[in-house]
Design an enzyme around this catalytic site. Structure first.
Site, PDB file in Angstrom:
ATOM      1  N   ALA A  29      66.455  68.847  56.708  1.00 24.65           N
ATOM      2  CA  ALA A  29      66.239  69.347  57.928  1.00 24.65           C
ATOM      3  C   ALA A  29      67.389  70.097  58.577  1.00 24.65           C
ATOM      4  O   ALA A  29      67.867  69.576  59.440  1.00 24.65           O
ATOM      5  CB  ALA A  29      65.510  68.370  58.972  1.00 24.65           C
ATOM      6  N   CYS A  30      67.682  71.467  58.339  1.00 20.30           N
ATOM      7  CA  CYS A  30      68.275  72.260  58.947  1.00 20.30           C
ATOM      8  C   CYS A  30      67.587  73.627  59.672  1.00 20.30           C
ATOM      9  O   CYS A  30      66.505  73.877  59.286  1.00 20.30           O
ATOM     10  CB  CYS A  30      69.540  72.661  58.130  1.00 20.30           C
ATOM     11  SG  CYS A  30      70.447  71.494  57.277  1.00 20.30           S
TER      12      CYS A  30
END
Length: 376
Positions: A29-30
């Protein structure tokens, strides 16, 4: 293949994608976005977060001009010599065969960021002497070393002079699957993905936000659906990539720091720039995952480890660790990027990026040998 500013308006398709993304887990998750203040149009800012379950073993590096490079693809690796100097954030540079450039900016103001994309499929063709290979670990660095603008990079990447290759993530049964975002001092932006073994380039100043799954064209569909609802009515609030994409997209288009800081519009360029930096930091924090948060049944929803912000015009690279009380920055204008005979410089951030720096930190870098990119 290249796609330019194509608007997708099918609500039925968007609703299907909403249902799909709510039922799927995100591998990494970026978030990345480019903020373009309409009241300060010549001052683009790029921000990104790095979310990962374990310590990314990140350090900052200064890479000079004329550094000889090898693409980490085995016998037929792409080789080049860097044209431009850069400041980058690494990952796993303390582990032999694992290091990569994950984020950075070069002396011309071109920024590059790699984020996870589970749907990535790279070419099955093996590198040859005529068409050498480039590891995904070196993908961002290749662009930073060779190009001054997004347009220049896109035109070269379209020629597909190399074969992008990957390998398994250490200790896991999955390949490293990434997509690449680019932005520059004009506010231009590009998203590069490999889908079904083919390169797909989305190039437009309007493509300001990138997260993870689904693929970028589907993220645009989701965003079109939420645009119809309106962010002032409701915004999706989970840590999933699709929700973060929608939130970041809404805020980069709707925030106005001129309303918040009295008289900022009349105080001059410096005050406007400061307000825009504050805005970028606030948006990327909004898209971050709280430190220490995880889901037992979804180990790939992970804490935000660090954030970066690129001031393209002032050539400043800001770094914020989740476990440090300070933001610090590197002023590229204070760095001599002249050739150093093959050496580089490293800023050791310590375990979990816990070493505390404050203010302008270019003087704290120490000479070091460049890491080798993770490869085949």
């Amino acid at each position: 293949m290249i796609k330019n500013n194509k608007r997708i308006k099918s609500t039925v398709c968007a609703l299907s994608l909403v249902a799909l993304t709510l039922g799927s887990a995100v591998s990494l998750a970026c978030t990345r976005f480019v903020y373009l203040d309409p009241h300060n149009p010549d001052y683009p800012i790029t921000a990104r977060s790095m979310d990962w379950a374990d310590d990314t073993e990140t350090n900052l590096w200064i890479f000079p001009q004329e550094l000889k490079r090898s693409g980490g693809a085995g016998q037929y690796s792409l080789e080049w010599t860097s044209k431009y100097g850069s400041v980058i954030a690494s990952a796993f540079d303390g582990r032999k065969g694992m290091a990569s450039t994950t984020d950075g900016v070069n002396e011309k103001g071109l920024a590059a960021n790699v984020l996870w994309l589970a749907e990535s499929e790279y070419p099955k063709t093996k590198p040859t002497a005529k068409k050498p290979g480039l590891s995904v670990a070196a993908w961002a660095q290749y662009v930073l070393d060779n190009f001054a603008t997004v347009d220049e990079a896109v035109k070269s990447l379209q020629q597909e002079k190399f074969i992008l290759v990957t390998k398994q993530v250490e200790g896991q049964k999955r390949l490293a699957t990434l997509h690449l975002s680019l932005s520059d001092s004009s506010g231009d932006s590009a998203i590069i993905e490999y889908i079904d073994g083919k390169q797909v380039i989305h190039h437009s100043k309007n493509y300001q936000v990138m997260t993870n799954s689904p693929t970028f064209d589907q993220q645009l569909t989701l965003n079109a659906y939420w645009d119809q609802i309106g962010g002032n009515v409701m915004l999706p609030g989970t840590n999933r990539a699709a929700d973060r994409f929608v939130r970041a997209s809404f805020y980069v288009k709707n925030v106005n720091p001129n309303k918040l800081i009295p008289g900022v519009a009349e105080k001059g360029k410096i005050e406007k720039d400061k307000a825009d930096l504050a805005t970028a930091f606030s948006i990327i924090r909004n898209a971050s995952v709280p430190y220490g948060y995880s889901l037992p049944d979804m180990p790939n929803i992970a804490s935000t480890r660090w954030r970066t912000v690129v001031d393209h015009k002032s050539l400043q690279y800001f770094f914020e660790s989740a476990v440090s009380p300070n933001i610090f920055w590197v002023d590229l204008k204070k760095i001599n990027f002249a050739p150093r005979g093959g050496s580089a410089a490293k800023l050791d951030l310590g375990p979990n990026q816990s070493t505390i720096y404050s203010g302008q930190a270019s003087g704290h870098f120490k000479p070091a040998q460049p890491f080798e990119f993770a490869g085949l």
